[in-house]
Design an enzyme around this catalytic site. Structure first.
Site, short mmCIF file in Angstrom:
data_model
loop_
_atom_site.label_atom_id
_atom_site.label_comp_id
_atom_site.label_asym_id
_atom_site.label_seq_id
_atom_site.Cartn_x
_atom_site.Cartn_y
_atom_site.Cartn_z
CB ILE A 443 6.47 4.42 -1.50
CG1 ILE A 443 5.54 3.92 -0.58
CG2 ILE A 443 7.77 4.10 -1.43
CD1 ILE A 443 5.86 4.89 0.64
CD GLU A 496 9.14 6.74 -8.61
OE1 GLU A 496 9.73 5.51 -8.83
OE2 GLU A 496 9.21 6.84 -7.41
CG HIS A 706 4.04 -6.65 -2.47
ND1 HIS A 706 4.13 -6.09 -1.11
CD2 HIS A 706 4.94 -6.33 -3.11
CE1 HIS A 706 5.31 -5.50 -1.05
NE2 HIS A 706 5.84 -5.69 -2.54
N1 GLN Z 1 10.12 5.00 -5.23
C1 GLN Z 1 9.99 3.80 -5.55
C2 GLN Z 1 8.59 3.34 -6.07
O1 GLN Z 1 7.57 4.00 -5.64
C3 GLN Z 1 10.35 2.89 -4.46
C4 GLN Z 1 10.36 1.61 -4.76
C5 GLN Z 1 10.80 0.64 -3.98
O2 GLN Z 1 11.00 0.67 -2.57
N2 GLN Z 1 11.23 -0.63 -4.21
O3 GLN Z 1 8.51 2.53 -6.98
ZN ZN Z 2 9.43 -0.45 -1.46
#
Ligand code: GLN
Ligand code: ZN
Length: 771
Positions: A443, A496, A706
């Site tokens: 993600i 990131e 999580h």
């Molecule tokens: N791209 C973001 C991450 O991977 C998405 C975060 C989110 O969905 N809250 O941290």
């Molecule tokens: Zn998310």
């Protein structure tokens, strides 16, 4: 005329309560130290509010964790699993924190109670759990204790309680076969006992929060409101009840609210100023009306001229004695004190337009004074100064950027759609990207290790040079790319590492945003957020992410996704300017993101993800208002992602929520790929996506990030096989359900290896099917 406040931030202006709680949880301080921090905060809050010279100040608005959880303890609504802890009352706080956070000790494993958003705020409350045989008892006398504590300090306060119907409506039935409203007859006697104790302790006023009166109410609740408040009235005929509503107008519940036997009704005139006329036309003597004119949800100074018009109208109709002045809701949702913002990050001009909790108290008092001055007020220095600031803000060059406005007004329908339909795009993208069936991806974020956090901190404090910082970030990014290649993922991310927060990172690079140093607002428990403030027209002076995406892409033959935060999420997680519709601000942000998307495309990035985790939480509280919001929110997303060629694959990601009831709108966003959180309620979500026949590609999150638990290949295969039954295999992706920044590397690697393994198994079994 009376002035009052509904509630004051309790986290402490320096977040003292946060730090004390966290130290207590980790065993570094004992309970008496924690209690001292708490009582100091209460004392200070009462002193501040009394110095602001308000007529009524609240008590029991303090909470160690959450006011709804407090109420559950007061009412003895303690789920059975915590029974082992209910024995010793001297350890009440441990029971309380166990309910909030769960316990995992050698011999004890108790899950926490569920948490959810408090109406449309970013505050989360602990959801009361109800069973069919639910009983209540007056278990904890916190409201009485705090009332007496204030009294001893010389403050006669107005205790704040969540009203009985709102309390029930906030809760959740944990088993079938009953309705939570059935419990009212068991609950009401405990409320009566509690109120009795408060009256006995000397409370003259009690504030009962009933925000559900401003929501869509079922008929049964309407009837119960009548009965419950009648009973309270009969028992305590001399008690002054102030019932508060907020976050919306009363609308069809207006006559219900006005028919209740209460002394005063509080209404939110920031959210719905238009309800005032209706209320004034229908209210009967002797009920007072509390006018929520000072915005408890935002950080801008009050426009005295507007507020005084509303107050004037009310006085004319009701007389001064029946008018109260207040913030629109509890001040819990704004930062504590603007005076703490000493530094240059917040330009003095903009600071003059802002008002935090402490300043808002001053505004309430000033409004009351000005209202009494009547026609002479226009000569009053406070009024003049207020209007000077309001005018200065309106005309300020800092706010207005003609180019931005011109761009927004020149938008045409074609700016909101991709060149071709999804079918065409899919073909082009398939041949360009050359991905296997069930492509795997993540993600966006990778573990934010202590080292990475330290690195950013050192850079922020200028302890290392820019070059050193960039070099370290490059090393981290390179490592992430190599790892992803080794694991065998198909579409990679850069990780990131350069980002602290997905909104702040962009806000800091956009014009029109400012940041505070101490503008903390409680989000849940000890967690606080520091939302950026959008004060003016939003513009992107230069590319924000291209450097990192291009760097990551240069390291590999595989596709690296560009990674951006979407306009709705940036809007939703900021304090937004109140001088134009939110929708307009959202479109400005969307244009800035669109520019970034375009630049990423030009830099050779073939897949770009625009995250919109907050799209659902922007939904209005009344269902009737949903479609208007969804229309503009979806359009803003499309604006940010449509200005690209067919060959560029647009991804989006969503999490934290149920999507079933807005699925058509999610489809209307027209992202080529959506990765979505659904590992916790997999079946339900897939069901919805299947029934609706979601047209584009989708990656249902196959494991819950999580949890530190490493998922097995089998469970992920299992989940995807379910998905294949409702969504064609050539539209499915395999991915975790959110970013991995909260996990550590060893867990992450193991989980992703298992996930890639699962995708291979799936490809195998599908090709066998085809053979
Ligand atoms: N791209 C973001 C991450 O991977 C998405 C975060 C989110 O969905 N809250 O941290
Ligand atoms: Zn998310």
């Amino acid at each position: 005329m009376q002035t009052h406040n509904l509630g004051y931030p309790r986290i402490g202006s320096q977040r003292e309560l946060k730090f004390a709680c966290e130290q207590y949880w980790s065993g570094k301080i004992d309970v008496t130290v924690l209690q001292k921090v708490a009582s100091d905060i209460r004392k200070r809050n009462w002193r501040l509010q009394s110095e602001a010279d308000l007529d009524l100040i609240p008590s029991n608005d303090f909470s160690y964790y959450d006011q709804v959880l407090d109420m559950s303890l007061v009412l003895g609504a303690i789920p059975k699993r915590y029974e082992v802890l209910t024995g010793q009352k001297e350890q009440l706080l441990d029971l309380y924190f166990a309910m909030a956070r769960g316990v995992q000790k050698e011999d004890l494993d108790l899950t926490a109670m569920e948490m959810t958003k408090w109406f449309d705020t970013n505050y989360h409350y602990i959801v009361p759990e109800f069973t069919a045989d639910q009983t209540f008892e007056f278990f904890d006398d916190k409201p009485v204790r705090e009332f007496k504590e204030a009294l001893e300090l010389g403050y006669s306060t107005k205790p704040v309680l969540i009203g009985p119907l709102t309390y029930l409506l906030l809760g959740k039935e944990k088993e079938d076969g009953f309705d939570k409203l059935d419990l009212i007859d068991r609950l009401l006697p405990v409320y009566l006992e509690l109120i009795g104790n408060l009256v006995e302790a000397g409370a003259e006023w009690i504030q009962l929060d009933e925000p559900f009166l401003a929501m869509d109410l079922e008929t049964r609740a309407v009837e119960l409101y009548q009965r419950v408040y009648q009973e309270i009235r009969v028992q305590y005929p001399d008690l002054k009840i102030l019932m508060t509503t907020y976050f919306e107008g009363l609308r069809e519940n207006l006559s219900l609210a006005l028919s209740l036997p209460i002394c005063a009704l509080h209404i939110d005139l920031v959210r719905d100023p238009s309800q005032l006329d209706d209320i004034l036309d229908n209210v009967k003597s002797p009920m007072s009306i509390s006018l929520g004119v000072v915005d408890g949800r935002n950080v801008w100074i009050n426009n005295y001229d507007n507020s005084l018009k509303l107050i004037g109208k009310a006085i004319e109709k009701l007389g001064e004695d029946r008018v109260m002045i207040a913030p629109s809701c509890s001040l819990l949702h704004v930062p504590c004190d603007l005076q703490l913002e000493y530094d240059a990050a917040l330009p003095p001009t903009i600071k003059q337009w802002l008002s935090f909790a402490r300043q808002k108290l001053g505004e309430i008092k000033e409004l009351a004074v000005l209202a009494e001055l009547d026609s002479n007020r226009k000569e009053d220095p406070t009024y003049i100064e207020n209007q000077r600031r309001i005018e200065a803000r309106k005309r300020s060059e800092l706010i207005h950027d003609e180019n931005v406005k011109a761009r927004v007004s020149a938008l045409r329908p074609e700016n909101f759609s991709r060149m071709s339909g999804f079918g065409t795009r899919q073909q082009i993208q398939k041949s360009r990207l050359n991905l296997p069936l069930f492509p795997t991806t993540t993600i966006g974020s990778f573990p934010q290790t202590v080292d990475i956090r330290q690195l950013r901190l050192k850079h922020r404090r200028a302890e290392i040079t820019n070059d050193q910082y960039e070099l370290e970030l490059q090393t981290a990014t390179k490592k992430a790319i190599q790892l992803q290649e080794a694991i065998g993922l198909d579409v990679l991310v850069h990780g990131e590492f350069e980002r602290n927060d997905m909104v702040e990172y962009f806000g800091q690079q956009l014009d029109g945003f400012v940041f505070t140093r101490f503008g903390w607002v409680q989000s849940y428990g000890s967690r606080c957020v520091k939302p950026p403030i959008i004060f003016g027209d939003v513009k992107r002076p230069k590319p924000m992410t291209v450097k990192w995406s291009a760097y990551a892409q240069s390291l590999t033959e595989k596709v690296v996704k560009g990674m951006l935060t979407g306009p709705v999420t940036i809007l939703q997680w900021s304090f937004v300017r109140d001088d134009q519709p939110r929708k307009d601000t959202c479109n400005q942000i969307a244009l800035a993101i669109a520019d970034e998307v375009k630049d990423l495309e030009s830099a050779g990035i073939s897949a770009i993800q625009v995250d919109e985790p907050a799209i659902r939480e922007g939904l209005p509280l009344r269902r009737g208002d949903w479609s208007d919001y969804l229309d503009w929110a979806v359009r803003a997303f499309r604006l940010s992602t449509s200005n690209v060629k067919d060959k560029t694959q647009i991804h989006t990601h969503m999490c934290y929520s149920e999507f079933n009831d807005i699925i058509e709108h999610i489809a209307a966003m027209d992202a080529d790929v959506i990765t979505i959180e659904c590992s916790r309620s997999q079946m339900e979500l897939l069901d919805a996506f299947g029934k609706f026949n979601y047209p584009n590609e989708i990656g249902p999150g196959v494991y819950d990030i999580h949890s530190p638990r490493v998922p097995t290949r089998e469970e992920m295969v299992d989940l995807m096989e379910k998905a294949v039954r409702v969504i064609p295999a050539d539209r499915l992706w395999v991915n975790p359900d959110c970013g991995l920044k909260t996990r550590n590397w060893p867990e992450t690697i193991k989980a992703l290896e298992a996930m890639v393994d699962a995708a291979q198994t799936l490809r195998q079994s599908v090709s066998e099917l085809v053979d």
